[in-house]
Design an enzyme around this catalytic site. Structure first.
Site, PDB file in Angstrom:
ATOM      1  N   ASP A   6       2.911 -16.055  24.940  1.00 33.60           N
ATOM      2  CA  ASP A   6       3.076 -16.335  23.515  1.00 33.60           C
ATOM      3  C   ASP A   6       2.913 -17.834  23.280  1.00 33.60           C
ATOM      4  O   ASP A   6       3.739 -18.625  23.728  1.00 33.60           O
ATOM      5  CB  ASP A   6       4.478 -15.861  23.092  1.00 33.60           C
ATOM      6  CG  ASP A   6       4.807 -16.257  21.657  1.00 33.60           C
ATOM      7  OD1 ASP A   6       3.863 -16.559  20.902  1.00 33.60           O
ATOM      8  OD2 ASP A   6       6.008 -16.255  21.309  1.00 33.60           O
TER       9      ASP A   6
ATOM     10  N   ASP B  29       6.393 -16.691  18.309  1.00 32.36           N
ATOM     11  CA  ASP B  29       6.830 -15.563  17.472  1.00 32.36           C
ATOM     12  C   ASP B  29       7.323 -14.385  18.308  1.00 32.36           C
ATOM     13  O   ASP B  29       7.612 -13.313  17.784  1.00 32.36           O
ATOM     14  CB  ASP B  29       5.716 -15.123  16.503  1.00 32.36           C
ATOM     15  CG  ASP B  29       4.525 -14.506  17.230  1.00 32.36           C
ATOM     16  OD1 ASP B  29       4.512 -14.507  18.488  1.00 32.36           O
ATOM     17  OD2 ASP B  29       3.598 -14.036  16.552  1.00 32.36           O
TER      18      ASP B  29
ATOM     19  N   ASP C  58      -0.397 -13.728  22.462  1.00 27.11           N
ATOM     20  CA  ASP C  58      -1.513 -13.876  21.527  1.00 27.11           C
ATOM     21  C   ASP C  58      -2.755 -14.391  22.251  1.00 27.11           C
ATOM     22  O   ASP C  58      -2.716 -14.689  23.446  1.00 27.11           O
ATOM     23  CB  ASP C  58      -1.114 -14.803  20.370  1.00 27.11           C
ATOM     24  CG  ASP C  58      -0.387 -16.049  20.878  1.00 27.11           C
ATOM     25  OD1 ASP C  58      -0.885 -16.663  21.841  1.00 27.11           O
ATOM     26  OD2 ASP C  58       0.692 -16.393  20.338  1.00 27.11           O
TER      27      ASP C  58
ATOM     28  N   GLU D 252     -12.639   5.506  29.745  1.00 25.23           N
ATOM     29  CA  GLU D 252     -11.392   6.165  30.122  1.00 25.23           C
ATOM     30  C   GLU D 252     -11.632   7.673  30.087  1.00 25.23           C
ATOM     31  O   GLU D 252     -12.088   8.211  29.075  1.00 25.23           O
ATOM     32  CB  GLU D 252     -10.299   5.805  29.112  1.00 25.23           C
ATOM     33  CG  GLU D 252      -8.999   6.493  29.433  1.00 25.23           C
ATOM     34  CD  GLU D 252      -7.977   6.390  28.308  1.00 25.23           C
ATOM     35  OE1 GLU D 252      -6.791   6.267  28.622  1.00 25.23           O
ATOM     36  OE2 GLU D 252      -8.373   6.428  27.124  1.00 25.23           O
TER      37      GLU D 252
ATOM     38  N   HIS E  58      -1.270  -0.161  31.420  1.00 22.29           N
ATOM     39  CA  HIS E  58      -0.303  -0.194  30.312  1.00 22.29           C
ATOM     40  C   HIS E  58       0.172   1.203  29.918  1.00 22.29           C
ATOM     41  O   HIS E  58       1.018   1.324  29.033  1.00 22.29           O
ATOM     42  CB  HIS E  58      -0.953  -0.892  29.121  1.00 22.29           C
ATOM     43  CG  HIS E  58      -2.092  -0.088  28.572  1.00 22.29           C
ATOM     44  ND1 HIS E  58      -3.277   0.101  29.265  1.00 22.29           N
ATOM     45  CD2 HIS E  58      -2.232   0.613  27.421  1.00 22.29           C
ATOM     46  CE1 HIS E  58      -4.077   0.861  28.558  1.00 22.29           C
ATOM     47  NE2 HIS E  58      -3.472   1.193  27.432  1.00 22.29           N
ATOM     48  N   ASP E  59      -0.403   2.247  30.507  1.00 26.51           N
ATOM     49  CA  ASP E  59       0.031   3.615  30.191  1.00 26.51           C
ATOM     50  C   ASP E  59       0.924   4.201  31.276  1.00 26.51           C
ATOM     51  O   ASP E  59       1.195   5.404  31.268  1.00 26.51           O
ATOM     52  CB  ASP E  59      -1.196   4.527  30.013  1.00 26.51           C
ATOM     53  CG  ASP E  59      -1.965   4.196  28.748  1.00 26.51           C
ATOM     54  OD1 ASP E  59      -1.330   3.824  27.744  1.00 26.51           O
ATOM     55  OD2 ASP E  59      -3.200   4.292  28.767  1.00 26.51           O
TER      56      ASP E  59
HETATM   57  C1  GLC Z   1      -5.569   5.478  25.718  1.00 21.70           C
HETATM   58  C2  GLC Z   1      -4.774   4.189  25.825  1.00 21.70           C
HETATM   59  C3  GLC Z   1      -3.373   4.438  25.391  1.00 21.70           C
HETATM   60  C4  GLC Z   1      -3.386   4.919  23.962  1.00 21.70           C
HETATM   61  C5  GLC Z   1      -4.293   6.129  23.791  1.00 21.70           C
HETATM   62  C6  GLC Z   1      -4.598   6.374  22.348  1.00 21.70           C
HETATM   63  O1  GLC Z   1      -5.125   6.439  26.606  1.00 21.70           O
HETATM   64  O2  GLC Z   1      -4.862   3.701  27.127  1.00 21.70           O
HETATM   65  O3  GLC Z   1      -2.573   3.292  25.502  1.00 21.70           O
HETATM   66  O4  GLC Z   1      -2.095   5.246  23.574  1.00 21.70           O
HETATM   67  O5  GLC Z   1      -5.549   5.940  24.411  1.00 21.70           O
HETATM   68  O6  GLC Z   1      -5.434   5.380  21.844  1.00 21.70           O
END
Ligand code: GLC
Length: 564
Positions: free
Chosen positions: A24, A28, A32, A260, A333-334
């Site tokens: 950051d 905030d 960013d 993905e 991140h998932d």
């Molecule tokens: C993908 C992203 C995930 C998101 C989903 C919907 O799987 O990696 O973070 O929630 O798509 O966009």
């Protein structure tokens, strides 16, 4: 900057940024773009070749930016378009490439297209989305279950019908069967290509074509909605759409893609990355890390067995060998943090963080390092449901605690273990308050261990997880046996170690990894001359394999190479 060598990525390593948690720059409490720019020397120091950042476009952040309200501008919390241009320039100056997340299976419900479409049946944007009347009894048009729980249909009062959302309610799906969507997305690609992006990670793109007859599906006993992926995964339209984007924008401009893929059959995956078909470049199997859970339910974990990880990797790698490349990742991140999930957070924490990397990143494929894994970050210790941000978590809580009355403590326990937020904590840059991530209040709780697990401390320690990653990425580059060598597993069924050989052009690499708290013996194949092997990496100070019977300490890893 346009790179016309489409294959540069085959020997590349990617670094994944989750921008809200990276750094950051303005106090905030949220990361960013200027924060990314400020830390580019750090990223470069890892030895990565390219950066993929999760979304930072204008968004109400119902799904943390995966709900885009304007594809051509930056959300003010992340900065401005000028900040983006500076960031992209600075990335290129350091010889790295930049990939952005292209989220075009759906938009935000606050995107002007959707606002117009939802307001009136006469809207010119009506067919940009998928609206359907309810069934005769007024219920949803089908019983499909959303990825984030509940129905995939949301009632829309102004037009007295429903719209489709495979993900959250605030993420209406675009109607790719309408050719105007193709034109819009091609324009978006052209816009960012003009500004200098090198490639795209295509979010949920194999969901873009749906069976628009919307048949009902089977449900689990007692459930109202059922898993309907067979009606919206990897259908023929996906090939058609991406091929057209390739012809129009991606191919001529040398833009590279990583798609993905969730629930994708292997034969389809092979087609997706066949260069002759001009579709996708790299494949990012969302479900690569689904082997330690019951079916599709990430909140029903089953104990981790390294043999299951190996079988999963073997499945994709052996089928793709010589045909295409998948992304190699231990977290993103998932997911919750890889170290908490597959390694150990006890006495051998550091060793196991290194072993995970050593085991995964010498396989055939393109490594993706998720921010913080290079520090050995673990799951965040959330104290209450109010500390969570993720829509998936809150939907799960509502369904299981509020509606079904399950024990809140048990649900919190599973969320601490498996939620996406568990792996999204801000990056600790030093041991100052808030780990130097922000001078304000962080949007999400920091990991408990930030006083010792942080960039500054690990940078100084030659034995740290961070410096192990740096060595690993350095020795990985340029070796044919890693880029295209065959994989020969050693004892694929073993539940104690993950070990394999990679062979090409008279060169052999061995990656041996003990996944237990005790000593394990790994037997190298007959005929292998262990004396000739040069040790490239070791997390226990090993300087020789010492023969073909390698006794490995708890969580020890070693990588060695030799020429025939
Ligand atoms: C993908 C992203 C995930 C998101 C989903 C919907 O799987 O990696 O973070 O929630 O798509 O966009």
């Amino acid at each position: 900057m346009i790179n016309r060598d489409r294959n540069w990525w085959q020997d590349a390593v990617f670094y994944q940024i989750y921008p809200r948690s990276f750094f950051d720059s303005d106090g905030d409490g949220e990361g960013d773009l200027a924060g990314i720019t400020a830390k580019l020397d750090y990223i470069k120091s890892l030895g990565v070749d390219a950066i993929w950042s999760c979304p930072y476009f204008v968004s109400p952040k119902a799904d943390n930016g995966y709900d885009v309200a304007d594809y051509r501008d930056i959300d003010p919390s992340f900065g401005t378009l000028d900040d983006w241009k500076t960031m992209c320039d600075e990335i290129h100056k350091r010889g790295m490439k930049f990939f952005m997340d292209l989220v075009v299976n759906h938009t935000s419900d606050e995107h002007p297209w959707f606002r117009s479409a939802a307001a009136s049946k006469e809207s010119p944007y009506r067919d940009y989305y998928i609206f359907r009347e309810g069934k005769e009894d007024g219920s949803e048009p089908s019983n499909w279950m959303s990825v984030f729980g509940g129905s995939t249909w949301q009632y829309n009062e102004p037009t007295d019908d429903y719209y489709l959302h495979l993900f959250a309610v605030k993420q209406p799906d675009l109607n790719w069967q309408n050719p105007k969507i193709m034109d819009e997305v091609a324009d978006i690609i052209a816009y960012w290509a003009g500004l200098g992006v090198d490639g795209f990670r295509l979010d949920a793109f194999n969901n873009s074509d749906k069976d628009q007859t919307f048949p009902d599906v089977e449900t689990m006993p007692g459930e109202k909605y059922g898993f309907a992926s067979q009606h919206y995964v990897s259908r023929p339209g996906v090939d058609e759409y991406i091929h057209e984007l390739y012809k129009r924008e991606l191919g001529p401009k040398g833009l590279v893609t990583v798609v993905e893929l969730a629930y994708c059959p292997v034969q389809k995956a092979i087609e997706y990355c066949d260069p002759a078909r001009e579709e996708f470049d790299m494949l990012y199997f969302f479900d690569m890390l689904n082997f330690d859970q019951e079916g599709y339910d990430k909140f029903k974990p089953i104990p981790f067995k390294v043999s299951d990880l190996k079988k999963t990797m073997n499945h994709w790698i052996s089928n793709l060998h010589g045909k295409g490349y998948c992304a190699l990742f231990i977290g993103n991140h998932d997911q919750c943090r890889a170290l908490s999930r597959f390694g150990t957070t006890g006495k051998y924490r550091e060793r196991s963080a290194k072993t995970l990397a050593n085991a995964m990143y010498f396989l055939e494929g393109v490594p993706y390092v998720y921010q913080g894994d290079e520090l050995g970050m673990t799951n965040t210790d959330f104290q209450s449901i109010d500390e969570y941000n993720d829509v998936e978590v809150h939907n799960y809580w509502n369904e299981h605690v509020v509606e079904k009355g399950e024990d809140p403590e048990k649900v919190l326990e599973i969320l601490r273990e498996r939620s996406r937020d568990a792996g999204r904590a801000p990056i600790p840059w030093d041991d100052s308050p808030n780990g130097g991530f922000t001078t304000g209040t962080p949007w999400l709780r920091l990991g408990a261990e930030y006083k010792t697990v942080n960039v500054q401390a690990e940078d100084k320690d030659s034995d740290s997880v961070l410096n192990f990653y740096r060595k690993l990425l350095k020795v990985r580059h340029g070796k044919q046996c890693i880029i295209r060598g065959e994989t020969e597993w050693i004892d694929l069924d073993s539940d104690e170690h993950m070990s394999y050989l990679r062979k090409a052009e008279g060169e052999t690499l061995a990656s041996l990894n003990n996944f237990t708290d005790h000593e394990v013996t790994v037997c190298l194949p007959e005929g292998f001359n262990a004396d000739k092997a040069e040790i490239l990496l070791s997390n226990c100070g090993r300087d020789t394999l010492g023969g073909t019977t390698v006794k490995m300490s708890p969580w020890e890893c070693v990588t060695a190479i030799w020429k025939d």
